[in-house]
Design an enzyme around this catalytic site. Structure first.
Site, mmCIF file in Angstrom:
data_model
loop_
_atom_site.group_PDB
_atom_site.id
_atom_site.type_symbol
_atom_site.label_atom_id
_atom_site.label_comp_id
_atom_site.label_asym_id
_atom_site.label_seq_id
_atom_site.Cartn_x
_atom_site.Cartn_y
_atom_site.Cartn_z
ATOM 1 N N LYS A 8 0.828 -1.216 0.000
ATOM 2 C CA LYS A 8 0.000 0.000 0.000
ATOM 3 C C LYS A 8 0.857 1.260 0.000
ATOM 4 O O LYS A 8 1.824 1.374 0.751
ATOM 5 C CB LYS A 8 -0.909 0.009 1.230
ATOM 6 C CG LYS A 8 -1.822 1.235 1.316
ATOM 7 C CD LYS A 8 -2.629 1.234 2.611
ATOM 8 C CE LYS A 8 -3.482 2.490 2.713
ATOM 9 N NZ LYS A 8 -4.216 2.566 3.994
ATOM 10 N N ASP A 19 0.532 2.834 5.132
ATOM 11 C CA ASP A 19 0.306 2.473 6.534
ATOM 12 C C ASP A 19 -0.346 1.110 6.712
ATOM 13 O O ASP A 19 -1.177 0.941 7.596
ATOM 14 C CB ASP A 19 -0.586 3.531 7.196
ATOM 15 C CG ASP A 19 -1.963 3.615 6.529
ATOM 16 O OD1 ASP A 19 -2.018 3.887 5.324
ATOM 17 O OD2 ASP A 19 -2.973 3.382 7.213
ATOM 18 N N CYS A 20 0.006 0.129 5.916
ATOM 19 C CA CYS A 20 -0.617 -1.196 6.017
ATOM 20 C C CYS A 20 0.267 -2.128 6.850
ATOM 21 O O CYS A 20 1.374 -2.479 6.425
ATOM 22 C CB CYS A 20 -0.841 -1.780 4.626
ATOM 23 S SG CYS A 20 -1.447 -3.477 4.641
ATOM 24 N N VAL A 60 -3.939 -5.640 -0.980
ATOM 25 C CA VAL A 60 -2.501 -5.689 -0.746
ATOM 26 C C VAL A 60 -2.269 -6.283 0.642
ATOM 27 O O VAL A 60 -3.124 -6.170 1.523
ATOM 28 C CB VAL A 60 -1.875 -4.272 -0.829
ATOM 29 C CG1 VAL A 60 -1.881 -3.767 -2.246
ATOM 30 C CG2 VAL A 60 -2.583 -3.290 0.094
ATOM 31 N N TRP A 218 -5.406 6.187 9.365
ATOM 32 C CA TRP A 218 -6.406 5.766 10.346
ATOM 33 C C TRP A 218 -7.538 6.768 10.518
ATOM 34 O O TRP A 218 -8.684 6.380 10.782
ATOM 35 C CB TRP A 218 -5.721 5.538 11.706
ATOM 36 C CG TRP A 218 -5.031 4.230 11.802
ATOM 37 C CD1 TRP A 218 -3.708 3.973 11.660
ATOM 38 C CD2 TRP A 218 -5.650 2.957 12.040
ATOM 39 N NE1 TRP A 218 -3.446 2.629 11.791
ATOM 40 C CE2 TRP A 218 -4.625 1.981 12.027
ATOM 41 C CE3 TRP A 218 -6.961 2.548 12.261
ATOM 42 C CZ2 TRP A 218 -4.881 0.625 12.234
ATOM 43 C CZ3 TRP A 218 -7.208 1.200 12.474
ATOM 44 C CH2 TRP A 218 -6.179 0.270 12.455
#
Length: 624
Positions: A8, A19-20, A60, A218
Site C-alpha cells: 500500500k 500504513d498497512c 494488498v 487511520w
C-alpha cells in the site's frame, strides 16, 4: 526472475510507503531473510489496471517469488517465503503462534469507541497484560540458562509471530497516542522492552510508515466525528479541511492534544462525489466499489457502497457479507437467490429495474442475468459496515471459486464436513477456477423464480404507491418497515426520489442523527450542503453514477438540470424523519411571526412577504 511485492502507498502520496501493517509484515520477512526484492507501491484509491489484472480482488499485499505467480494474503505469503528461503529460520513454535493475536482487534475497538465505560480500554489492557506475562515468563526461563539478547515471543531470536505483531503494535502506539493521548501502561515493562527491541531493528526502521502517513490512514476510517469542510480557495472549490471532533473522554486533554492535530488539520482532501472503481470481474461481469480512501465519509459513517454488473448469462457466485445492505436494481432484469439464516430452502426471486431488497446479516445470495438478456443487470448495494472488517467497505465471503472459503480448508476438513472422500472433496473445491463472477456455459440452467418468494423480499420503487407526488416538481417512494419489513433487520431506511427538469428539492436535514448516502441513478444537477456555522461544505455538479454523503444534521438541497434527476438514497435509520427549511411544512411556517422578525432582524412587511410564499408547495419546487 525478480522477487516482487505490491504494498500500500500512503494516502495522498502514491510514491511513499503507506500504513498497512500486513504489507509491512511481508517486507519485514524479506528484510530479515536478506532477500533482494522489488517493491511496487499501490495507490489503493486508484488501483492501476495491471495490478487488477494480476490481483482481481485488488487487495494488498501480493507477492511474486519470481515464478510469475502472484500470491495474496500475508499469512500465505510469509509461509511461502519461509519455505523458499529457510535461512535464517523465522518459524514460531506452534504453542507461541497465537501470542498477542487479539491485540489488533481490541486496539481497533478502543480507537473507535466513544464510550469510556464500554470496556474496550480494559479489553485492550488485558490483552497487553497477557503479552507482558508471556514475555516476562519466557525470558525469565531462558535467562536461567542463557544470556538473552532479545525479549521476543520465542526468546532470543525474532520469529514470524514478532514480525506479524510488531507492525500492529506500532500502529497501536502511534494512533492511540495521537487520537486519544493514550499510552501503553508503564507497568507493562516487558511489552515496552519488546517494542523497543522490535522497533529498533534495522528491518523495522527501513519498512515502517512515517508517523503522519499512519495517522492519515487511520483518521478517516476510524475516528468518530471526522468531517470534511470546503476551504475558501476560489481556484479549487472542492478542496476541504478534515476537521476532527475529539471524543468526550479527551476533552480534558484538549490542550495536550491540540499540537499534534495542527499539521493534520491543514491536509487538503477532495470532496467531489465519486464514481466507483472496478474491484474484480471477467467475462461474466464485474464488481465495482467505492473506497473510503477516496470518500473518507464512508469510513466515518461506516457505510459501504458497491455495484454489481452482470453480462448476459453472467452469475455472481454464492456469497455472504460482513454487512447488512439494501440492494437496488438500477438496470435490467434477472434472478436472485436468497438464503436467510437457518432457512432450509432458498428463495428464488425475479428482479427488475426499480426493485429494492433488504439483505440482513447472514444472508447468502447469488445473482444471475439470463443468457437471452439484451442488457446488463446492474445492482447497487448500500449498507452498514459498522460491524464489518473494514468500516466503509464491504467484505464479501465467497462460498465457491478460486477464492472460496473452502479453498482455505484442508481436504481432510472439507471431506469430513461434507462426508466425502478426500479426493472427491478436492475435485469439488477446485472445479470452479473463476472467482466471484462467472459466465455460465450454454445450456446450464438455474432455478426459475418462484412468485410467492417475492413477498416481503422486494419492493419495486417505480411501481409502488408514491409517498410524495408534486406535479411538475417530483415524486418520492420511501422504503420502511411497513412496505419492506426486512428493513427493520437491516437497520436502514431508503428512498427513491425523482425530480423534474429544473425542479428544486427543498433544503432539509435528517433530524434523527442519520447520514444520507446518495447515488445518482440518472440525470444531473447541482447540490449544495451546509454545515455548522453556516459553512457551505459542498457545492458541485452531480451526474448519473456518482455517489456522495451528507453528514449528520447537515442541510442539503439539489436543483435538477433540464434532464431532471433521479437518485436512490439510504439513511442510517430504518424509519427516517426529515425536517425541511422551505415549503408549507417547513419550520418557518410553524414559527410565530414575532420570532421570525426577531430572528431575521427584519420588518413586519418583510416577514409577511416571506410567510406569503410557498403556501402550497412542499419538499419539491417546480421552476417559476
Amino acid at each position: 526472475m525478480t522477487v516482487e511485492v505490491c504494498v500500500k502507498a500512503a494516502v495522498g502520496h502514491p510514491d511513499t510507503l503507506g500504513d498497512c501493517p500486513f504489507s509491512q509484515r511481508v517486507l519485514l520477512t524479506l528484510e530479515e531473510k536478506k532477500v533482494t526484492y522489488e517493491m511496487k507501491l499501490i495507490d489503493v484509491s486508484n488501483k492501476p489496471g495491471w495490478f487488477l489484472e494480476i490481483n482481481p480482488e485488488g487487495k494488498v499485499p501480493v507477492f511474486n517469488s519470481g515464478d510469475g505467480k502472484w500470491i495474496a494474503d500475508s499469512d500465505v505469503i510469509t509461509q511461502v517465503i519461509e519455505e523458499k528461503y529457510p535461512t535464517p529460520s523465522l518459524v514460531t513454535p506452534p504453542e507461541y503462534a497465537s501470542v498477542g493475536s487479539k491485540i489488533f482487534s481490541t486496539f481497533i475497538a478502543f480507537l473507535k469507541s466513544k464510550d469510556a465505560t464500554d470496556g474496550t480500554e480494559k479489553a485492550l489492557v488485558d490483552e497487553l497484560q497477557a503479552l507482558d506475562e508471556h514475555l516476562k515468563a519466557h525470558v525469565s526461563q531462558l535467562t536461567l540458562f542463557f544470556e538473552v539478547d532479545g525479549p521476543y515471543i520465542n526468546g532470543e531470536n525474532v520469529s514470524a509471530a514478532d514480525l506479524s505483531l510488531g507492525p500492529k503494535l506500532f500502529h497501536l502506539q502511534v494512533a492511540l497516542d495521537h487520537f486519544k493521548g493514550w499510552k501503553i501502561p508503564e507497568t507493562l515493562t516487558s511489552v515496552h522492552a519488546y517494542t523497543e527491541a522490535l522497533f529498533s531493528r534495522e528491518s523495522f526502521v527501513k519498512t515502517k510508515p512515517a508517523r503522519e502517513h499512519l495517522i492519515a490512514g487511520w483518521a478517516p476510517k476510524y475516528l468518530p466525528g471526522c468531517y470534511k469542510y470546503t476551504a475558501p480557495e476560489p481556484s479549487s472549490p472542492h478542496h476541504t479541511l478534515l476537521l476532527l471532533a475529539l471524543p468526550s473522554r479527551t476533552f480534558d486533554r484538549s490542550l495536550v492534544l491540540l499540537q499534534p492535530f495542527v499539521p493534520f488539520l491543514a491536509m487538503a482532501v477532495d470532496l467531489t462525489p465519486r464514481q466507483p472503481t472496478k474491484a474484480y470481474g471477467g467475462e461474466g461481469g464485474a464488481y465495482f466499489e467505492w473506497s473510503p480512501a477516496e470518500l473518507p465519509m464512508l469510513g466515518v459513517a461506516s457505510i459501504g457502497a458497491a455495484k454489481l454488473s452482470l453480462a448476459a448469462g453472467g452469475m455472481s457466485l454464492p456469497s455472504y457479507s460482513d454487512s447488512a445492505k439494501v440492494a437496488y436494481v438500477l438496470q435490467g432484469k434477472g434472478t436472485v437467490g436468497i438464503v436467510l439464516p437457518e432457512a432450509t430452502k432458498e428463495k428464488v426471486v425475479a428482479i427488475k429495474e426499480g426493485d429494492a431488497l433488504a439483505l440482513p446479516f447472514g444472508v447468502t445470495t447469488w445473482w444471475h442475468n439470463t443468457p437471452e438478456s439484451a442488457t446488463e443487470l446492474v445492482v447497487l448495494f448500500l449498507g452498514d459496515t459498522s460491524k464489518g472488517h473494514r468500516p466503509g467497505q464491504f467484505t464479501n465471503f465467497q462460498l465457491t471459486g478460486s477464492s472460496g472459503i473452502f479453498t482455505g480448508f484442508s481436504t481432510e476438513f472439507v471431506g469430513r464436513a461434507w462426508d466425502l472422500k478426500e479426493d472427491d472433496a478436492a475435485k469439488l473445491v477446485s472445479s470452479q477456477p473463476a472467482s466471484g463472477i462467472v459466465k455460465l456455459a450454454a445450456g446450464r440452467k438455474l432455478p426459475e423464480p418462484v412468485p410467492e418468494d417475492r413477498k416481503d423480499m422486494a419492493l419495486n420503487c417505480l411501481e409502488a404507491k408514491l409517498d410524495v407526488d408534486i406535479p411538475n416538481g417530483g415524486r418520492v417512494v420511501v422504503l420502511n418497515t411497513v412496505n419492506l419489513p426486512l428493513v427493520k433487520e437491516v437497520g436502514l431506511g431508503a428512498d427513491l426520489v425523482r425530480i423534474d427538469a429544473h425542479s428544486m428539492c427543498s433544503p432539509g436535514f435528517s433530524c434523527d442523527s442519520a447520514y444520507q448516502v446518495t447515488y445518482i441513478v440518472r440525470g444531473s444537477g447541482r447540490v449544495q450542503v451546509v454545515g455548522p456555522d453556516g459553512k457551505r461544505v459542498l457545492e458541485t455538479r452531480i451526474e448519473g453514477g456518482s455517489l456522495f454523503i451528507v453528514p449528520r444534521f447537515h442541510v442539503v438541497s439539489k436543483i435538477a438540470d433540464a434532464s431532471g434527476m433521479e437518485w436512490f438514497s439510504i439513511i442510517t435509520t430504518p424509519n427516517p424523519i426529515f425536517s425541511h427549511l422551505a415549503g408549507k411544512t417547513s419550520v418557518w411556517k410553524a414559527i410565530s411571526p414575532e420570532v421570525l422578525e426577531a430572528s431575521f432582524n427584519t420588518t413586519p412587511e418583510m416577514e409577511k412577504l416571506f410567510r406569503s410564499k410557498r403556501l402550497d408547495s412542499e419538499i419539491f419546487f417546480a421552476p417559476n
